[in-house]
Write a protein that holds these residues in place. Structure first.
Motif, mmCIF file in Angstrom:
data_model
loop_
_atom_site.group_PDB
_atom_site.id
_atom_site.type_symbol
_atom_site.label_atom_id
_atom_site.label_comp_id
_atom_site.label_asym_id
_atom_site.label_seq_id
_atom_site.Cartn_x
_atom_site.Cartn_y
_atom_site.Cartn_z
ATOM 1 N N TYR A 23 0.590 -1.526 0.218
ATOM 2 C CA TYR A 23 -0.324 -0.368 0.060
ATOM 3 C C TYR A 23 0.359 1.190 -0.125
ATOM 4 N N GLY A 24 0.127 2.271 -0.861
ATOM 5 C CA GLY A 24 1.081 3.530 -0.868
ATOM 6 C C GLY A 24 1.420 3.901 -2.389
ATOM 7 N N GLU A 25 2.314 4.286 -2.853
ATOM 8 C CA GLU A 25 2.450 4.671 -4.403
ATOM 9 C C GLU A 25 3.338 3.863 -4.484
ATOM 10 N N PRO A 26 3.625 3.190 -5.422
ATOM 11 C CA PRO A 26 4.638 2.697 -6.283
ATOM 12 C C PRO A 26 6.075 2.457 -6.282
ATOM 13 N N ASP A 27 6.894 3.390 -5.816
ATOM 14 C CA ASP A 27 8.147 3.617 -5.339
ATOM 15 C C ASP A 27 8.451 3.497 -3.628
ATOM 16 N N GLU A 28 6.896 3.766 -3.167
ATOM 17 C CA GLU A 28 6.868 4.629 -1.939
ATOM 18 C C GLU A 28 6.152 3.206 -0.927
ATOM 19 N N HIS A 29 6.578 2.481 -0.372
ATOM 20 C CA HIS A 29 5.322 1.576 0.447
ATOM 21 C C HIS A 29 5.091 2.335 1.678
ATOM 22 N N GLU A 30 4.034 2.638 2.596
ATOM 23 C CA GLU A 30 3.663 2.563 3.719
ATOM 24 C C GLU A 30 4.225 1.284 4.934
ATOM 25 N N GLU A 31 4.328 1.958 5.654
ATOM 26 C CA GLU A 31 4.531 0.508 6.865
ATOM 27 C C GLU A 31 2.760 0.238 6.995
ATOM 28 N N ARG A 32 2.711 -1.427 7.414
ATOM 29 C CA ARG A 32 1.765 -1.696 7.204
ATOM 30 C C ARG A 32 1.278 -1.378 9.020
ATOM 31 N N SER A 33 1.598 -0.729 9.729
ATOM 32 C CA SER A 33 0.248 -0.649 10.930
ATOM 33 C C SER A 33 -0.555 0.771 10.480
ATOM 34 N N LYS A 34 0.508 1.381 9.403
ATOM 35 C CA LYS A 34 -0.351 2.409 8.626
ATOM 36 C C LYS A 34 -1.463 2.893 7.329
ATOM 37 N N TRP A 35 -1.631 1.246 7.265
ATOM 38 C CA TRP A 35 -2.293 1.076 6.241
ATOM 39 C C TRP A 35 -4.064 1.138 6.708
ATOM 40 N N TRP A 36 -4.982 2.243 6.112
ATOM 41 C CA TRP A 36 -5.818 2.653 6.574
ATOM 42 C C TRP A 36 -7.040 1.158 6.904
ATOM 43 N N TRP A 37 -6.915 0.206 5.685
ATOM 44 C CA TRP A 37 -7.467 -0.346 5.432
ATOM 45 C C TRP A 37 -7.203 -1.887 6.038
ATOM 46 N N TYR A 38 -6.676 -2.073 6.656
ATOM 47 C CA TYR A 38 -5.856 -3.471 6.682
ATOM 48 C C TYR A 38 -5.606 -3.703 8.718
ATOM 49 N N LYS A 39 -6.512 -4.641 9.276
ATOM 50 C CA LYS A 39 -6.550 -4.391 10.363
ATOM 51 C C LYS A 39 -5.278 -5.598 11.235
ATOM 52 N N GLU A 40 -4.353 -5.559 12.482
ATOM 53 C CA GLU A 40 -3.548 -6.359 13.050
ATOM 54 C C GLU A 40 -4.812 -8.214 12.876
ATOM 55 N N GLY A 41 -3.659 -8.780 11.979
ATOM 56 C CA GLY A 41 -4.609 -10.038 12.247
ATOM 57 C C GLY A 41 -5.710 -10.602 10.753
ATOM 58 N N MET A 42 -5.877 -9.519 10.579
ATOM 59 C CA MET A 42 -6.930 -9.992 9.245
ATOM 60 C C MET A 42 -6.122 -10.659 8.733
ATOM 61 N N GLN A 43 -7.352 -11.114 8.038
ATOM 62 C CA GLN A 43 -6.740 -12.593 7.319
ATOM 63 C C GLN A 43 -7.854 -12.257 5.574
ATOM 64 N N ILE A 44 -5.872 -12.301 4.669
ATOM 65 C CA ILE A 44 -5.942 -11.588 2.913
ATOM 66 C C ILE A 44 -5.640 -13.250 2.285
ATOM 67 N N ASP B 192 5.766 -4.259 5.872
ATOM 68 C CA ASP B 192 5.713 -3.518 4.895
ATOM 69 C C ASP B 192 4.636 -4.184 3.962
ATOM 70 N N HIS B 193 4.540 -5.247 3.886
ATOM 71 C CA HIS B 193 3.575 -5.869 2.843
ATOM 72 C C HIS B 193 3.372 -7.045 3.357
ATOM 73 N N LEU B 194 2.362 -7.616 2.680
ATOM 74 C CA LEU B 194 1.572 -9.184 2.780
ATOM 75 C C LEU B 194 2.129 -10.434 1.730
ATOM 76 N N LEU B 195 2.758 -11.347 2.138
ATOM 77 C CA LEU B 195 4.098 -11.956 1.042
ATOM 78 C C LEU B 195 2.193 -13.319 1.177
ATOM 79 N N ALA B 196 2.895 -13.599 -0.084
ATOM 80 C CA ALA B 196 2.723 -15.096 -0.872
ATOM 81 C C ALA B 196 3.298 -15.275 -1.458
ATOM 82 N N THR B 197 3.463 -17.064 -1.995
ATOM 83 C CA THR B 197 4.649 -17.936 -2.945
ATOM 84 C C THR B 197 3.422 -18.345 -3.725
ATOM 85 N N PHE B 198 3.691 -18.906 -5.069
ATOM 86 C CA PHE B 198 3.556 -20.031 -5.344
ATOM 87 C C PHE B 198 4.262 -20.825 -6.648
ATOM 88 N N ILE B 199 4.464 -21.706 -6.349
ATOM 89 C CA ILE B 199 5.015 -22.692 -8.086
ATOM 90 C C ILE B 199 4.046 -23.168 -8.881
#
Length: 232
Positions: free
Chosen positions: A42-63, A84-91
């Motif tokens: 979340y933020g601008e394409p080259d500047e990501h906000e810290e997750r704690s500042k995301w207005w739409w995300y609550k701690e422990g929220m499942q995305i 500063d992000h949510l992480l996922a992987t796949f093969i």
């Protein structure tokens, strides 16, 4: 994002604005059999906000992200929270075009008249096959789609804007170039937006729509969507 000098030219403008949005950030090319990393930022394409500042995300929220494979099959990708992000992987297990998508209604405060919805999509090419390169494989209610795997610099780019699975005519899409300029382009009767890029690299597209609703305890849906594409 760096401040931009305001310039008004025919058919486009460059403005000093904030482009804060939710993006799915990932390499646009993958390798069959090799783990591929996906980030929700979340933020601008080259500047990501810290997750704690995301207005739409609550701690422990499942995305959860939806992975659509070239053959149209789908699976869920569970994200884990980082600074500063949510992480996922796949093969990837097939050659072709993969789509990773997010559609999430945000938490609405009691009495609020607007329900916000976040949409984000990333398209990943594995190998040279074009199978899976279709917007119909993606179920998001708001979607900007790149109908080519990559585009050429100085050659016209076409993007299609969909709302609830149908092209959205006479709507505006914001394009953010690698250089930092921002251009607003309008879709035609078929929901297609066209522009000619001036730089190579990764471009971002954002769009939003508001819809009046009835029979709900709120008055309107406000949807936003983002995606990225490559210009060579």
């Amino acid at each position: 994002m760096k401040k931009l000098i305001v310039v008004i030219l025919t058919f486009f403008c460059v403005v000093s604005v904030s482009a804060h949005a939710v993006f799915i950030e990932t390499a646009l090319k993958g390798t069959k059999g090799k783990s591929h990393t996906v980030k929700v930022v979340y933020g601008e394409p080259d500047e990501h906000e810290e997750r704690s500042k995301w207005w739409w995300y609550k701690e422990g929220m499942q995305i959860t992200l939806t992975l659509t494979k070239p053959d149209g099959s789908k699976e869920s990708l569970t994200t884990t929270a980082q600074a500063d992000h949510l992480l996922a992987t796949f093969i990837p297990d097939q050659d072709g075009v993969y789509h990773v998508s997010l559609q999430q209604d945000t938490e609405r405060k009691e009495g609020a008249k607007t329900q916000y919805q976040i949409n984000a999509v990333a398209t990943i090419q594995v190998g040279n096959a074009t199978v899976g390169n279709t917007a119909s494989n993606i179920g998001n209610e708001l979607l900007v789609y790149a109908d080519e795997r990559s585009y050429k610099n100085k050659k016209e780019v076409s993007l299609i804007f969909y709302e609830k699975g149908k092209p959205a005519p006479h709507s505006f899409i914001q394009i953010i170039a690698p250089s930092g300029w921002i251009r607003w382009i309008e879709t035609d009767e078929q929901g297609v937006a066209r522009f000619t890029p001036e730089w190579t690299g990764k471009y971002f597209a954002e769009a939003s729509k508001r819809e009046k609703v009835a029979g709900q305890d709120f008055e309107e849906y406000s949807r936003a969507s983002s995606m990225s594409f490559e210009v060579k």
